[in-house]
Design a protein around this motif. Sequence first.
Motif, PDB file in Angstrom:
ATOM      1  N   THR A   1       0.883  -1.168  -0.106  1.00  0.00           N
ATOM      2  CA  THR A   1      -0.095  -0.104  -0.107  1.00  0.00           C
ATOM      3  C   THR A   1       0.811   1.175   0.078  1.00  0.00           C
ATOM      4  O   THR A   1       0.567   2.225  -0.708  1.00  0.00           O
ATOM      5  CB  THR A   1      -0.990  -0.128   1.110  1.00  0.00           C
ATOM      6  OG1 THR A   1      -1.750  -1.129   1.264  1.00  0.00           O
ATOM      7  CG2 THR A   1      -2.105   1.295   1.251  1.00  0.00           C
TER       8      THR A   1
ATOM      9  N   MET B   1      -6.842  -1.496  -1.568  1.00  0.00           N
ATOM     10  CA  MET B   1      -5.886  -2.319  -1.087  1.00  0.00           C
ATOM     11  C   MET B   1      -6.059  -2.211   0.576  1.00  0.00           C
ATOM     12  O   MET B   1      -6.139  -3.006   1.399  1.00  0.00           O
ATOM     13  CB  MET B   1      -4.164  -2.031  -1.192  1.00  0.00           C
ATOM     14  CG  MET B   1      -3.949  -2.321  -2.765  1.00  0.00           C
ATOM     15  SD  MET B   1      -2.322  -1.960  -2.898  1.00  0.00           S
ATOM     16  CE  MET B   1      -1.551  -3.381  -2.012  1.00  0.00           C
ATOM     17  N   LEU B   2      -6.435  -1.031   1.117  1.00  0.00           N
ATOM     18  CA  LEU B   2      -6.642  -0.853   2.474  1.00  0.00           C
ATOM     19  C   LEU B   2      -7.908  -1.535   2.912  1.00  0.00           C
ATOM     20  O   LEU B   2      -8.056  -2.055   3.783  1.00  0.00           O
ATOM     21  CB  LEU B   2      -6.650   0.647   2.833  1.00  0.00           C
ATOM     22  CG  LEU B   2      -5.386   1.301   2.775  1.00  0.00           C
ATOM     23  CD1 LEU B   2      -5.717   2.965   3.178  1.00  0.00           C
ATOM     24  CD2 LEU B   2      -4.531   0.804   3.945  1.00  0.00           C
TER      25      LEU B   2
ATOM     26  N   GLY C   1      -4.516   2.574  -3.780  1.00  0.00           N
ATOM     27  CA  GLY C   1      -4.275   2.250  -2.513  1.00  0.00           C
ATOM     28  C   GLY C   1      -5.266   2.067  -1.521  1.00  0.00           C
ATOM     29  O   GLY C   1      -5.307   1.455  -0.591  1.00  0.00           O
TER      30      GLY C   1
END
Length: 874
Positions: free
Chosen positions: A333, A742-743, A739
């Motif tokens: 990330t 992905m979190l 990002g």
Amino acid sequence: MTESILKIAFRNFRMHIKTALVLIVGIGVPAMLIVGGLSINDTIANWITSSFSKNFDPADAFVENRRNNIFMKMVLDEQTVSSLKDFPAVEKILPVSETLGRIEFDGKTLDCLIIALRPEDLQSFLGKRVDLSERRVIVSKTIADFLSLSRNSKITVNIGAGEEQFVVGQIGEEGFLNFRGENLHYAGAIFVHVDDLSKAVNFPTRVYLDLHGEIKEHQAIVEELRKSLNVRAVAMKADLLNSPATKALGYLTIAFSGFSILASFVLVYLFAQSFVEERTTVMATLRILGMKANHIAATLLIEGLAYLVVSGIFGGTLGIFLARYLLNRFLATTSVFSAGFGVGFGEIQLYISPLTIFLGVSAGLIVPIMIFARRILQITRKSPVQMLSAFQTDSQGSKFGRIRKIIGAGMCVFGVVVMVALKGFWLFGLLSIFVGLFLVVFHPVVSLIFGIVAIGVVSYFAPSEAIGGWEILQRGAVFFVGSWLIFIYAIVLMRKFLSKSLVKTPVSSFIALSYVERNIKNSFIIASMFSLIVFVMTLVVTVPHNIQNFVQSRLERGLFGYDFMVVRNPLKLIFSKSELEISEDLTSYSRIYVAEFENDLIAFVDENFLREALVPFETNKQWRERLLEPGKAIAGYSQKDEAAKLIGKTVTGRVRSPFRIGGTRVMDLEIIDAFDMRQAMVPVKYVVSINSVPNEVRVIPVLLAKVEPQKISEAKDFYNKLFDFPIYINEELNRLFTGINMLIQTAIALLYFGLISGFSGIAFHSLRSVIVRKRLIGTLRAVGMSNRSVSIAFILENIVIASLGIVVGCFAGYLESRDVSKLIFAIFGSGEFSFPLRNFSILLTAIYAVIIVVVSLPIILTKKSPAEALRAPD
């Protein structure tokens, strides 16, 4: 007696370990999540500690002028430097001047720290020879690795005053020569002879210190320096080591895992209840034979501890693998977010201390041990007769009724007090009253009415823009509990409906739903696990989905129709005003100058912007022509009722640089129109024509441009070489969304462990149902019920229990995610809620597939003849 207690406890443990194996997986979830979270903290702390030798030594602290800021570095006078040299706790000093710069080599550029110093000072500070002279520099290893530099490589360095050519004389392998800033936030450093930058920097602006004593003593030393020399002093190593931010990631992971941990504790309660029920007859017999109550309690507690310790060790072991997964996700990330900014955190290696494993396992077992101990002590304090009657429906029902009404009355009183005394928590008080009244009356119609009213009240009172975190939590709690109030007796209606409508297997469905209704307590416990996790999953999946759709819809044509932006490096504005050059790769562009007007941002726009900019929310275009007149402006508002008050008003304020460089001027602006700042997607309060730019103010030049996709790289390289900041808007948005995604996936993965507890609970319930009902199964088989019908009855029973929780979780999660999304849309002025039905359907399908598998496995035990089943003990 101790030996007998241990023999009985461990004999029972060995006999029942296979049955409890499925529970060990679910109960080990807290230990696994806590070990995983704490291991991230261990890893970061180990990385920081190792960085002391790799990136700092021998520098422990630094001192600089108290008036320094990111743009202006004040010189430290000779007296201060001399006092530092003579300070008792200071072993060595290194005077330097620092600035930010950009290095270029072989077509690649990188922003880094430029440190100007004298070679003899550096050699004295490090205690070794260095290859540093005029036009020859030392480059830190992190930069050298990133740009593939070696000794004698020719590099170009730009610090805002033009390009300078240097030769790499040495690669800084470790210690201070591989310095990455006091917070390890730079890609690296380039060490330059001070004479090479004498025209660009003052010397010295900072002094690095090698201090006596251990790191824990450095804070006291720098505090003494601040007081005695009136300077800014920072203990770099001590600050890094003690910073709360270094532990934030691990604790945040544990906090978000709280829902999964809570679901696991519910499973522990279910296991403890079953554990005590199964041993009631044995406990009563032992009491009749003369065994003391405390000995029986000790026997049960030791056996229970054995299960919990095994599950804790199992969870702690899996926690190590979870830590590696979380670390990889964290690095992936950060690499996405930091792409284009140079060196990231790729060198971090997983590190887990034995103490972390011990603490994680212990912390994960505290609550389960308390639950077991409480349940065991409750039953062992009773007489043998009371033990045998403790789980009888009649006695249980009457006692439960009395306790239920007392708790309900207490909740009503508590809710009234909260609504009167704490008005900010009125939703929580109202919810407490509704739940309390339901517990007192305990009727399905009352539950349905209160659930609908609670959700209706929250939906009617829409969240305000000034809403706080507590109110969001209260609204979420009302949606969740209100959904349970609506669905809590839905199983009664389902049983009546299914028993009439299912033609092929009416007996199976009737038996399954009858057992669900009869064992409503355990059914509710298992369903609550699924509802809690699915509720949070729905929220985590839906809200980011709406945010992403909202931002994409706003910026699908770029920023006001432009897809490329360049921001002037503020370092170039320190000594004089300057303009942004125009790359030949730009197809069209607009110039904008940003300044500050009484603490709000003001943008001065050119005629190209007024002519070409796409403003989706504009209602008329008259403001574009009128804005060309000097002193005219349009102003932004955040509340709808502000627009009418702004138009026609004249505002007076001081215009200055946001970085407090250059001069200022007082201006009068006549507001000719107003726009909704929430829809503009930029934090600008006032928009004025370029004709009104005050000459004495160091405004920040910005370019908004259009670039052909195939020329993006060339355009970025052009401005990178000029030490400015080019931004391709679509690329940055894609990076941001990648990002965030992905979190989200990491968060969902943590919630999957809560589902593991739910799967364990449903599997245990199915297994125990099969074992307890062996004789009933034999009877049903003897009267002609087929194996298939018996299996369907068990599977349907468990699916109904899980489905009840899943439906409640989905319903409550949908309401809460819609509520939160509307709040976000209210903040930005517009937006439409959408539910990610496809992704969520895939998620639910996977959950149901696992449920069917785990509840089908125990059905194998039903594949016996009626005679074998009837001979089975109760």
